[in-house]
Design an enzyme around this catalytic site. Sequence first.
Site, short mmCIF file in Angstrom:
data_model
loop_
_atom_site.label_atom_id
_atom_site.label_comp_id
_atom_site.label_asym_id
_atom_site.label_seq_id
_atom_site.Cartn_x
_atom_site.Cartn_y
_atom_site.Cartn_z
N ASP A 1 0.85 -1.19 0.00
CA ASP A 1 0.00 0.00 0.00
C ASP A 1 0.88 1.24 0.00
O ASP A 1 1.57 1.51 0.98
CB ASP A 1 -0.89 -0.06 1.25
CG ASP A 1 -1.69 1.21 1.45
OD1 ASP A 1 -1.83 1.99 0.49
OD2 ASP A 1 -2.18 1.41 2.59
N ASN B 1 -0.21 4.46 -0.37
CA ASN B 1 -0.81 5.73 0.06
C ASN B 1 -1.52 5.66 1.41
O ASN B 1 -2.26 6.58 1.77
CB ASN B 1 -1.77 6.27 -1.03
CG ASN B 1 -2.93 5.31 -1.27
OD1 ASN B 1 -3.00 4.25 -0.62
ND2 ASN B 1 -3.80 5.66 -2.18
N ASP C 1 -4.01 3.92 2.63
CA ASP C 1 -5.45 3.71 2.82
C ASP C 1 -5.77 2.27 3.22
O ASP C 1 -6.93 1.88 3.29
CB ASP C 1 -6.24 4.12 1.55
CG ASP C 1 -5.91 3.23 0.35
OD1 ASP C 1 -5.03 2.34 0.48
OD2 ASP C 1 -6.52 3.43 -0.72
N ASP D 1 -1.80 -1.18 -3.85
CA ASP D 1 -2.15 -0.44 -5.07
C ASP D 1 -1.05 -0.56 -6.13
O ASP D 1 0.01 -1.15 -5.88
CB ASP D 1 -2.43 1.03 -4.73
CG ASP D 1 -1.38 1.59 -3.79
OD1 ASP D 1 -0.19 1.39 -4.06
OD2 ASP D 1 -1.75 2.21 -2.76
N ASP E 1 -5.44 -10.61 -15.55
CA ASP E 1 -6.48 -11.58 -15.22
C ASP E 1 -7.70 -11.29 -16.11
O ASP E 1 -8.23 -10.17 -16.10
CB ASP E 1 -6.85 -11.44 -13.74
CG ASP E 1 -7.10 -12.78 -13.10
OD1 ASP E 1 -7.86 -13.57 -13.68
OD2 ASP E 1 -6.56 -13.04 -12.00
N ASP F 1 -9.67 -16.66 -16.00
CA ASP F 1 -10.46 -17.11 -14.86
C ASP F 1 -11.51 -18.15 -15.28
O ASP F 1 -12.24 -17.93 -16.26
CB ASP F 1 -11.15 -15.86 -14.29
CG ASP F 1 -11.78 -16.10 -12.95
OD1 ASP F 1 -11.05 -16.35 -11.99
OD2 ASP F 1 -13.03 -16.03 -12.86
N GLU G 1 -7.58 -21.18 -16.28
CA GLU G 1 -7.92 -21.85 -15.01
C GLU G 1 -9.00 -22.88 -15.31
O GLU G 1 -10.11 -22.53 -15.70
CB GLU G 1 -8.43 -20.82 -14.01
CG GLU G 1 -8.65 -21.42 -12.63
CD GLU G 1 -9.56 -20.59 -11.72
OE1 GLU G 1 -9.51 -20.78 -10.50
OE2 GLU G 1 -10.34 -19.76 -12.24
N HIS H 1 -4.23 -17.24 -5.03
CA HIS H 1 -5.05 -16.46 -4.08
C HIS H 1 -6.28 -17.23 -3.60
O HIS H 1 -7.02 -16.72 -2.75
CB HIS H 1 -5.48 -15.16 -4.75
CG HIS H 1 -6.34 -15.41 -5.95
ND1 HIS H 1 -5.85 -15.96 -7.12
CD2 HIS H 1 -7.66 -15.24 -6.16
CE1 HIS H 1 -6.82 -16.11 -7.99
NE2 HIS H 1 -7.95 -15.67 -7.43
N ASP H 2 -6.54 -18.41 -4.14
CA ASP H 2 -7.69 -19.22 -3.72
C ASP H 2 -7.28 -20.40 -2.86
O ASP H 2 -8.15 -21.14 -2.39
CB ASP H 2 -8.41 -19.80 -4.95
CG ASP H 2 -9.05 -18.73 -5.82
OD1 ASP H 2 -9.43 -17.68 -5.28
OD2 ASP H 2 -9.16 -18.95 -7.03
#
Length: 545
Positions: free
Chosen positions: A24, A26, A28, A32, A101, A202, A244, A318-319
Amino acid sequence: MKEIQKKWWHKSVIYQIYPRSFYDSNGDGVGDLQGIIQKLDYVKLLGVDVIWLSPIYDSPNVDNGYDISDYCSISSEFGTMEDMNKLLLESSKRGIKIIMDLVVNHTSDQHPWFIEAKKSKDNPYRDYYIWRDPVNGKEPNELKSNFGGSAWEFDETTNQYYLHFYSKEQPDLDWGNQKMRSSIWDMMNFWINKGIGGFRMDVIDLIGKDPDKQIKENGPKLHDYLQEMNQKTFGNKDLLTVGETWGATTEDGKLYSDPEGKELSMIFQFEHIQLDKIPGKQRWDLKKLELDELKQVLSKWQYALNEDGWNSLFWNNHDLPRIVSRWGNDREYRVESAKMLATLLHGMKGTPYIYQGEEIGMTNAAFESIEDYIDIETQNIYKERTAAGFSEEDIMESLYMKARDNARTPMQWSNATNAGFSSGKPWMKLNPNYPSVNVESALIESDSVFYHYQKLITIRKQNQTLVYGTYRLLDSEPNIYAYERILEDKKLLIVCNFYEPEAAFSYSTGSHSAVNLLISNYSHSSSDLKNITLRPYEAIMYEII
Ligand code: NOJ
């Protein structure tokens, strides 16, 4: 043996970035694009030459960006199109390509196409999606959503159901509609013209669905659509494309990745990844991994695609839960077992993928309360299983082992506040082990998991046998996974003790005389191949010439 046509991505190693959790810039609390740009030198140091970027497009984030409301703009949380252009430029300066993706089985329900489609039955976008009349006042059939419940959602404005294989906020596109397909080709060409290196696709095996016959994966038109996509978009562009495909068999794998190049470069097959669930049940129904089954499945794919296709090699994304917690030992042998799993995978034939944090041996999230889990899939399964009478302990055990949030905790950059991920409040709870498991310390320790991955990548770049050698599984005692890679008169031998007890291994070099130890996860590994005793999780790669 057939002469394989060489491609740039045969010798590449790919690093997956989940932008929300990477860095990150910035404050928040959300990772990013500028954050990625700032960390490109780190990615370069690892040695990879491709980044796969999980979705960064406009999205209401019901499924963390896999619900896209505008394919051609960047979510303001992640930055702007200018940032994206900068990322492409800065990566290219470092010899790194970006693959995007491509999420085209479905859109978000906030995508303008769906907003239009919902307005009326005769709206020009109606047929971009899949609508059916109620049957006896109910859902048209029994199709289920992968996130739980029916795959059909009733729309009161037009009195019809629409199909969604994921959440109801992710309506499925109708690939039978030629106009819809053309809109997808335009969008893909927009990104190709920006200079991307390819696409990760995907759940691409769902696009050929036939909802009336209740066919989800591998539908009758799937390969026609992919061939059309190839012709209309990336076909003559030398890009990397990876699909995938949860339901792929080795025969499907050959069709998709046929070297004649009519469809994709390679696929992610998930057979090995599903070996620790009870067959025929959901992945939450846990079963211990049998090493022999893992050997059989991985070997089957290695043999099947040796000449007639190309494999992708992965443990993580990520899954999926973190591999060191899943099939290694994330306690006393975290470093050794993370390196063993890396060696086992990177020794095989195919293109390896590394998921952010895997290269420092990040572990599962270790969340104890359901409140800490954010993922829509986890929240749904928790409710579903509670209602079905599963015990709280049982459900939490499954989540602890398999929840997707295990992979999504913020990247652990240092032992500073919030693991150096953000100066604000991170969007998701950190893994509490960040004071000891982090990039900063991995870069200081010369025998860290990071440098092991770095070395594996370097070996791949220098060693044709590692890229093109034929795979052969070797007989060994049950706790060992050993195989050879053979190219002309050169061989690699990869031998891994998958468990903690010591294990013996013996190998005859035949007429070959020289044995070079290329990499090991212990100091002073033996080169006496006739008689090796492997220590807990010991993994060694030898070159035999
Ligand atoms: C597969 C993606 O990897 C996953 O994160 C997502 O939830 C589903 N497809 C739906 O897009």
